[in-house]
Design a protein around this motif. Structure first.
Motif, short mmCIF file in Angstrom:
data_model
loop_
_atom_site.label_atom_id
_atom_site.label_comp_id
_atom_site.label_asym_id
_atom_site.label_seq_id
_atom_site.Cartn_x
_atom_site.Cartn_y
_atom_site.Cartn_z
N SER A 74 37.73 -6.91 33.02
CA SER A 74 37.87 -6.37 34.45
C SER A 74 37.71 -4.83 34.52
CB SER A 74 39.30 -7.07 35.28
OG SER A 74 40.19 -6.76 34.23
N ARG A 108 36.10 -2.22 37.37
CA ARG A 108 37.25 -1.44 38.23
C ARG A 108 36.75 0.01 38.04
NH1 ARG A 108 41.63 -4.05 36.56
NH2 ARG A 108 41.84 -2.73 34.78
N MET A 124 35.23 2.14 41.32
CA MET A 124 36.35 2.49 41.90
C MET A 124 36.01 3.54 43.01
SD MET A 124 39.60 2.28 41.96
CE MET A 124 40.22 1.73 40.19
N SER A 137 40.14 -8.33 50.12
CA SER A 137 40.27 -8.68 48.91
C SER A 137 41.26 -9.47 48.24
CB SER A 137 40.68 -7.13 48.33
OG SER A 137 39.95 -6.18 48.80
N ARG A 162 40.30 -12.76 46.03
CA ARG A 162 41.18 -12.90 44.96
C ARG A 162 41.89 -14.42 44.78
NH1 ARG A 162 44.97 -8.67 42.98
NH2 ARG A 162 45.91 -8.90 44.98
N GLY A 219 38.08 -7.57 38.53
CA GLY A 219 38.01 -6.07 38.36
C GLY A 219 37.32 -5.66 39.49
N THR A 220 36.20 -6.41 39.87
CA THR A 220 35.33 -5.90 40.91
C THR A 220 36.08 -5.62 42.27
OG1 THR A 220 33.37 -6.96 39.97
CG2 THR A 220 33.11 -6.28 42.51
N ASP A 222 39.27 -5.45 42.63
CA ASP A 222 40.19 -4.30 42.48
C ASP A 222 39.65 -2.98 42.86
OD1 ASP A 222 42.49 -5.90 41.84
OD2 ASP A 222 42.23 -5.63 39.45
N ALA A 223 38.54 -2.88 42.49
CA ALA A 223 37.80 -1.54 42.65
C ALA A 223 37.70 -0.89 44.21
CB ALA A 223 36.49 -1.64 42.38
N SER A 237 43.25 6.74 41.56
CA SER A 237 43.24 5.56 40.83
C SER A 237 42.41 5.44 39.75
CB SER A 237 42.96 4.33 41.75
OG SER A 237 44.05 4.29 42.97
N GLY A 275 41.48 4.21 35.19
CA GLY A 275 40.19 4.22 34.29
C GLY A 275 40.18 5.14 33.30
#
Length: 416
Positions: free
Chosen positions: A63, A67, A71, A90, A94, A123-124, A126-127, A362, A367
């Motif tokens: 992930s 992310r 982001m 989102s 999820r 992960g996608t 979350d971005a 973020s 990252g």
């Protein structure tokens, strides 16, 4: 109606901890974070059961790439569509993904591929989720309440951290990984109707990214220029980057190696991390109760400098009790400076840019800063604990020096 004007919101403004609108958001956020905690434990358990340790590590890290790469684009999406819509969508995605994997694991033994796909999906999502989550509080209440909201959010994070993993373990014990994934999906699902009932302020249409036919790339470039030219946000981003780069390595990798060298064992790591959690929770509670900290920029810089000294001291503490005490101080100061940074980001940003501002912050914290962990481990192996902790403390302290040296940030105040 789900949207109300800024003027109407200000007219009905009340302390955040007594505002039903904010409390609905807080309940949704807490439920979503609990689901995250259960999800991560279920994912790690299922990956270890289905493959080798190396394969499990790859699944757990799957992930991170989407992310980090997506982001900044997620910040543009949050500003274009509005953070409330993005967070709702989102959480819905999820939830559906976790429940789908739960059903698949219940019906068959498909191996690692659905777990890797789930990690990529999270992960996608979350971005775009993280920038939207950061941009949402400013639409819920007046600027004078944002420090209190940051404290409330910090308490929710600490609660989810403490409760989420045991809930995931209970799910695994009762029904295996499929039950744990189902529990994660259901907890995330609880947030969706709560978020639907949350009211947010409208943004003026002519200030909304994408108005006038601009492209996403131009919106992103405009957001980066906005941050670079801002007398508070630009140095604040640098302070956050330095603070996180100096903090993440010692508190994640360094503590484990320190406990191993001192003979404290895994339980020792737990006690030291518990000290940090108590300190960070106390800082969040302080902001929740007070609602505002005078001279926020100055306090942020001082807390960061003092916290960096405590980080360096960890390498020289011989006993477990003392280490837990120092870690408590680190948590208190880091929690205070982190919450104040978040409140300053929200109160000093134009609402139309807040998603992109949050995305940059973020990206730095989630990252870039984690990249320091393998370097920290390698450096400790080469030069020992004390030099690496001291250097990390100096890097962290430089973030506080930036906050104290730049007049615009040092004099920054939170609205009263």
């Amino acid at each position: 109606m789900s949207d109300i004007s800024a003027q109407q919101l200000e007219e009905t403004d009340r302390p955040a901890h007594r505002d039903p609108n904010v409390l609905r958001w807080l309940a949704a956020y807490t439920s979503s974070m609990l689901g995250d905690g259960v999800y991560y434990l279920a994912l790690s358990w299922a990956a270890v059961q289905a493959g080798t340790p190396a394969q499990a590590g790859l699944v757990m890290s799957a992930s991170a790439l989407p992310r980090a790469v997506l982001m900044l684009g997620g910040g543009v999406i949050a500003d274009r569509l509005g953070p409330r819509r993005v967070v709702i969508a989102s959480d819905a995605v999820r939830c559906a993904a976790a429940l789908a994997v739960a059903a698949l694991l219940f019906l068959s033994s498909p191996g690692l591929w659905p777990l890797a796909l789930l990690a990529l999906v999270f992960g996608t999502v979350d971005a775009v989720f993280m920038p939207a989550v950061g941009a949402l509080p400013a639409r819920l209440t007046g600027k004078g309440q944002l420090a209190r909201v940051q404290g409330m959010r910090g308490l929710a994070i600490r609660f989810a951290t403490v409760v989420g993993a045991p809930l995931g373990g209970l799910g695994v014990a009762v029904g295996g990984a499929s039950a744990a994934f189902a529990l994660a999906g259901l907890l995330i699902a609880v947030s969706v109707p709560l978020l639907v009932s949350v009211h947010v302020r409208d943004l003026p249409g002519d200030d909304t990214p994408g108005a006038g036919g601009t492209t996403a790339w131009r919106d992103l470039a405009a957001g980066l220029r906005y941050i670079r030219r801002h007398r508070v946000l630009a140095p604040l981003m640098l302070a956050i980057a330095l603070g996180d780069l100096g903090f993440v390595g010692p508190l994640n990798v360094g503590l484990t190696l320190l406990a191993d060298r001192r003979g404290w064992g895994a339980s020792g790591v737990g006690w030291v991390l518990a000290g940090f959690g108590v300190g960070a929770g106390a800082a969040s509670l302080l902001l929740t109760v007070r609602g505002r900290v005078p001279r926020a920029g100055l306090v942020t810089g001082c807390a960061c400098v003092a916290g960096s000294v405590a980080i360096g001291a960890l390498a020289f503490v011989p006993g477990l009790v003392a280490a837990a005490g120092v870690s408590l101080v680190v948590g208190l100061l880091a929690g205070l400076s982190g919450a104040l940074c978040g409140a300053l980001l929200q109160t000093r940003s134009d609402p139309a840019y807040l998603g992109r501002v949050t995305a940059v912050a973020s990206l730095v914290s989630l990252g870039v800063a984690p990249l320091s962990m393998p370097f920290t481990a390698g450096a400790i192996g080469a030069w020992g604990l004390a030099p690496v902790f001291v250097v990390s403390a100096v890097v962290c302290g430089l973030g506080g020096v930036v906050a104290l040296a730049v007049p615009g940030l040092r004099r920054a105040e939170l609205p009263g």
